[in-house]
Each structure stands twice: as C-alpha cells, then as structure tokens.
Design an enzyme around this catalytic site. Structure first.
Site, short mmCIF file in Angstrom:
data_model
loop_
_atom_site.label_atom_id
_atom_site.label_comp_id
_atom_site.label_asym_id
_atom_site.label_seq_id
_atom_site.Cartn_x
_atom_site.Cartn_y
_atom_site.Cartn_z
N LYS A 185 0.89 -1.17 0.00
CA LYS A 185 0.00 0.00 0.00
C LYS A 185 0.92 1.21 0.00
CE LYS A 185 -1.91 3.01 2.18
NZ LYS A 185 -1.66 4.48 1.90
N GLU A 259 8.91 0.46 11.63
CA GLU A 259 10.00 1.44 11.63
C GLU A 259 9.33 2.79 11.81
OE1 GLU A 259 13.09 0.82 11.66
OE2 GLU A 259 13.17 -1.25 10.97
N CYS A 294 13.66 9.82 9.11
CA CYS A 294 13.45 9.43 10.51
C CYS A 294 14.77 9.39 11.27
CB CYS A 294 12.68 8.12 10.60
SG CYS A 294 13.23 6.91 9.44
N GLU A 396 9.26 14.93 16.73
CA GLU A 396 9.80 14.75 15.38
C GLU A 396 9.17 15.79 14.45
OE1 GLU A 396 8.94 11.08 13.20
OE2 GLU A 396 11.06 11.04 12.64
P1 ADP Z 1 2.27 10.59 7.63
O1 ADP Z 1 2.73 11.38 8.75
O2 ADP Z 1 3.10 10.72 6.41
O3 ADP Z 1 0.80 10.70 7.34
P2 ADP Z 1 1.62 7.90 8.36
O4 ADP Z 1 2.27 7.02 9.34
O5 ADP Z 1 0.25 8.35 8.68
O6 ADP Z 1 2.58 9.12 8.13
O7 ADP Z 1 1.62 7.21 6.92
C1 ADP Z 1 2.48 6.20 6.52
C2 ADP Z 1 1.69 5.17 5.73
O8 ADP Z 1 0.70 4.58 6.57
C3 ADP Z 1 0.94 5.74 4.53
O9 ADP Z 1 1.00 4.80 3.48
C4 ADP Z 1 -0.46 5.87 5.07
O10 ADP Z 1 -1.45 5.82 4.06
C5 ADP Z 1 -0.56 4.64 5.94
N1 ADP Z 1 -1.63 4.71 6.96
C6 ADP Z 1 -2.11 5.80 7.57
N2 ADP Z 1 -3.09 5.47 8.44
C7 ADP Z 1 -3.24 4.13 8.36
C8 ADP Z 1 -4.09 3.17 9.00
N3 ADP Z 1 -5.00 3.53 9.90
N4 ADP Z 1 -3.95 1.86 8.68
C9 ADP Z 1 -3.02 1.48 7.79
N5 ADP Z 1 -2.20 2.32 7.14
C10 ADP Z 1 -2.30 3.63 7.42
#
Ligand code: ADP
Ligand code: MG
Length: 494
Positions: A185, A259, A294, A396
């Site tokens: 994804k 990570e 990170c 961060e």
């Molecule tokens: P950012 O600060 O860039 O939004 P995230 O940790 O939210 O960082 O995003 C990293 C990845 O996790 C992206 O691919 C995002 O679509 C996905 N993501 C965000 N929320 C969820 C969730 N509830 N379940 C699974 N994947 C998620």
C-alpha cells in the site's frame, strides 16, 4: 520496457492505476485522487483511490500466487529477484526523475541516489536465497530433528513518502526471496515511482507475486492489515499509525515490523575533527531532503569549547547549498512533501523563535524563480540556545530544523541524548577511543555510528528501540527473523 525519462509523460501513463495480478487496473469504485508536484503545486497525475474491495482483489491474487512461488527452489527466487535488480539498473534515471517530480526531492542529491539503492537492495537479497537454511538438532539418537524456514504467506507492506522506493525495496526484497507474496500500500503523497518499480519487477515475477495498491490510510491501509489472508505486516511511518497497525495486528495475532519516528542525537566532543563533524551534521540532518528522514540528526549536542565554531561552520556550509527546482542538476535541496507538512514545520519554527533564549539561524536562500513561487520550500533552520526538553528537541518535526545544544561533558551529552521517547540512530564524534566506546555502549538507539553518519545499508541491521519501532530491516537476519517462521520437524527412527 523502455525507460521513459520524461517524468510528466510517465506520471500520466501511470495515472489512476493499481497493479494487481500482473495488470494495471483502476480502482473498483472508479475513484481517484490528485498527485501534486510540490515544487509547483500542480497536479501531475491521478492515483487510484483504493479501498477494501481493491485490497481484497490484491490479497486474493497474492494468495493464489503464493504456493507456486514458495515451491520454487529458493535460489530460483533469488535469481529472479537479482534479475529484477538488473532490469532496474536501466531505469535509474527514469525512477529518479519520477520520484523527484512527485516528492520534490532533489534529483542529484536524493532522488537518483534513492533509485540506485532500490536496485542494490534487490541485488543484495537476491544473493541471500541460499541462506534460508535450517539446523539439525542433537535431540535424541533415535530421532532426526530438523528445523526449516518457511515463508509466512502473504505479506502486507505499508510505506511512507519520504524514501518510498528504497523503503519499499527493503521490505519486498526479503519478503519475496523468503517465498512470500506481497501486497504494497503506497503512501498517498508518493504513489507513482513505487508503482513504476512494481511494474518493472512484474516483467520478471509471476503475476500476483508482487501487487501494489494506492489509497488513503484508513480506507486502504487498514483493510490490508485486517485482511484475514495477510499473515504479516511491515510498516514504516509515524508512531501514531504504527500503534494503530500494531493494535489491528494484535487482534489477528500476526507479527508486525514497525519502523517509526526518531529524534536522533549527534554528539560532538571537543576533540572531534570539526570539519568532518560539520559535513556529518549536514549529511545526518538530511538537509538535501529538507530533513524529511526518521534518522535526521535533529538534536546536536556540542561540547561548549567548540560549540560556537561548530555552529558557524555548520551555518556556512548549509548557506552554500542551493534550494531550487528538484529536477535541476544544480539543486542541492528540493521541497517539502505537502502543504500540511509545510505548515507543521513552519509552526515549529515560529514556536521555536518565540522561546526565551532561542536563536534561529536561517540558512540558504529561497529560490527566486517565478515558476517555483508555489513550491513548498522552507529555509533550513538551526536553533541554538534551546533545551533538550522543549518540543523543538523532543518532537519529530520532519523538516529542515535542527537544535544545536551546548554540553559540558560526554556524560552530560549521553544523558541528554537518551532523554527522548525515540531511539533510532545516534552518532558520536571524537578522536578518543574510550569516549567513543563508552558512548556506543550507553546510547539508547538501534543504529550507532562513530565519526560518520551514513544511511541504512543493505547488510546492516537497521531499526529502533523505545518508540522508534519493533524489529530490524535491511539485513540477512531481517529476512530470517521477520519474513519466515521456523518449523521443527522430528523423524522417529525406531
Ligand atoms: P504521515 O505522517 O506521512 O501521514 P503515516 O504514518 O500516517 O505518516 O503514513 C504512513 C503510511 O501509513 C501511509 O502509506 C499511510 O497511508 C498509511 N496509513 C495511515 N493510516 C493508516 C491506518 N490507519 N492503517 C493502515 N495504514 C495507514
Ligand atoms: Mg497520516
């Protein structure tokens, strides 16, 4: 497949597609969302807006493909993955340009480099297939007792936007070589270059072995984690989302690798080679990527005797870096990823400025070009006169902001370095072996370096302690520990 080094044309070609079961397909719902060039604010493509239906298709394809993939001799899988690496070698320029266009990361200093690492990671893991070995155990003379490594099945891979191709490669390569099939994804901000990588790899891999869907986190990422046929999830991203994913995985009792964030300390002692330390701070802080890393060296503890000289040299060095069009070869520093990220970073800088005693040294210069007027540029900013417990030094930021803090001793520096919720990376700069050894023992981090600050490398275990995550990546052990399970087999010889 001929490389296409016009990133606009390539973006248009990939517009609105997932890659499922070997074919580029639109979202089942027919929906899509805009992918924006952060240097201009203009739309460059649409991305398929995946949801549970698309995830289900992708996981079903992966599950169908998995038994035959796992049944190949391990070295055959390794050879195919190595051949994928060779295919990618012809696409480095193309991929570098595409990722520069969608993320704003400068082509010369960041994006082209990232494309090279993808091929390297696949090459590295392709060669490790024969290491998927078991053991024989001297359990009883009447029995032949063995262990063997088996793939988990279908692996869900969820990635962020800051180094999307590299982070994807470090996950999919070990997963595939170990005999798993994969559904990725992608991050909503950067869905194109990773889709292109998967398209290239699908020329070698059987259909369904490697699938990728795009979409939003809760709508498309969550159903991937929750899918009953997904047996493992590997994630890189924020702590918040990591927790949500770990909770969902806990419900299903499946393993996760996480990570997460960092607030990585750099310690500069008074006996350090100051020139090298300054170069290391620029590299470590990832100023060329607008600090969106990170492992960014965002807390720099400098001995009081060299503090002022260090700050002056660091400022001079960052001042000499050129911000500009990410696709221009002369550019050192490109843009941030998105408007919300820009607002967040500017908010931190503003709050930092308002803090008593804090000084903000703004470096480099915003690009003058009219076409970049809407570009998401932020001037690299060095804060001095702040304490380790302020939000600037604890949270961060994921932007080009670092805090240089004065310390009186190595002990004080180590104590402050460890006062953090995070524990991803750390560096110490000194010419004294004892000081260095002491620090490497005491620093609470998963990746510690002395007198250098290099990024994650295939072959070296990489990952964090504390809130920085669970598990390790990039190494042989990462493949064995996180993408296989160990089966014990006992033959009774009586
Ligand atoms: P950012 O600060 O860039 O939004 P995230 O940790 O939210 O960082 O995003 C990293 C990845 O996790 C992206 O691919 C995002 O679509 C996905 N993501 C965000 N929320 C969820 C969730 N509830 N379940 C699974 N994947 C998620
Ligand atoms: Mg998010």
């Amino acid at each position: 497949m001929t490389p296409n080094i016009d990133p606009h044309a390539l973006a248009a070609e990939l517009s609105g597609r997932h890659l499922i079961d070997g074919a580029l397909v639109a979202a089942r719902s027919g929906r899509s969302f805009a992918v924006v060039n952060p240097a201009t604010g203009r739309e460059i493509a649409q991305a398929a807006q995946g949801d549970a239906a698309d995830v289900d298709n992708a996981v079903a394809a992966a599950a169908r493909a998995q038994p035959a993939w796992a049944a190949l001799p391990a070295r055959k899988r390794g050879t195919l993955v190595s051949e994928c690496a060779r295919l990618l070698a012809d696409h480095i320029e193309e991929l570098g340009r595409l990722v520069a266009l969608e993320t704003g990361k400068a082509l010369r200093t960041e994006s082209r480099v990232e494309a090279g690492v993808v091929a390297d990671a696949l090459q590295f893991y392709g060669g490790l297939a024969s290491e998927l070995k078991g053991e024989s155990v001297p359990f009883s003379p009447e029995m032949l007792t063995l262990t063997q490594r088996e793939p988990i099945g279908v692996v869900g891979v969820i990635i962020p936007w800051n180094a999307p191709m590299m982070l994807m490669a470090l996950k999919i390569a070990p997963a595939l070589v170990a005999g798993n099939t994969v559904v990725v994804k992608s991050a909503e901000e950067a869905p194109l270059a990773v889709l292109r990588v998967c398209q290239i790899l699908n020329q070698k891999l059987p259909p369904g072995v490697l699938n990728i869907v795009s979409g939003f986190g809760p709508e498309c990422g969550a159903p991937l984690v929750q899918h009953p046929l997904v047996g493992k999830v590997t994630f890189t991203g924020s702590v918040e989302t990591g927790r949500i994913i770990a909770r969902a995985a806990g419900e299903k009792l499946i393993p996760v690798t996480l990570e997460l964030g960092g607030k990585s300390p750099m310690i500069v002692m008074d006996d350090a080679d100051l020139d090298k330390a300054v170069v290391g701070a620029v590299a470590g802080m990832r100023f060329t990527r607008q600090g969106q890393s990170c492992t960014a060296a965002s807390r720099i503890f400098v001995h009081e005797k060299v503090h002022d000289a260090f700050v002056a040299a660091l400022k001079a060095r960052v001042d000499a870096m050129k911000m500009g069009d990410p696709l221009d070869e002369a550019t050192d520093i490109g843009t941030l990823i998105s408007r919300p990220q820009l607002d967040k970073v500017l908010g931190y800088i503003e709050r930092g400025r308002a803090m008593k005693g804090a000084q903000a040294l703004e470096c480099s210069a915003l690009p003058a070009s009219e076409t970049l007027r809407e570009g998401l540029f932020v001037r690299p900013t060095i804060f001095t006169g702040v304490d380790n417990d302020c939000p600037l030094a604890q949270e961060e930021i994921f932007g080009p902001v670092t805090c240089v803090m004065r310390v009186r001793s190595g002990d004080e520096a180590i104590a402050l370095a460890n006062q953090s919720d995070f524990g991803l990376a750390a560096t110490i700069w000194t010419s004294d072996l004892k000081t260095a050894l002491n620090a490497t023992k005491r620093l609470q981090a998963g990746f510690v370096q002395v007198n250098q600050n290099i990024v994650v490398q295939p072959g070296l275990s990489y990952g964090g302690v504390k809130q920085s995550g669970l598990g390790r990546e990039a190494s042989l052990e990462a493949m064995l520990d996180h993408f296989t399970h160990k089966k014990t087999v006992i033959f009774n010889m009586n």
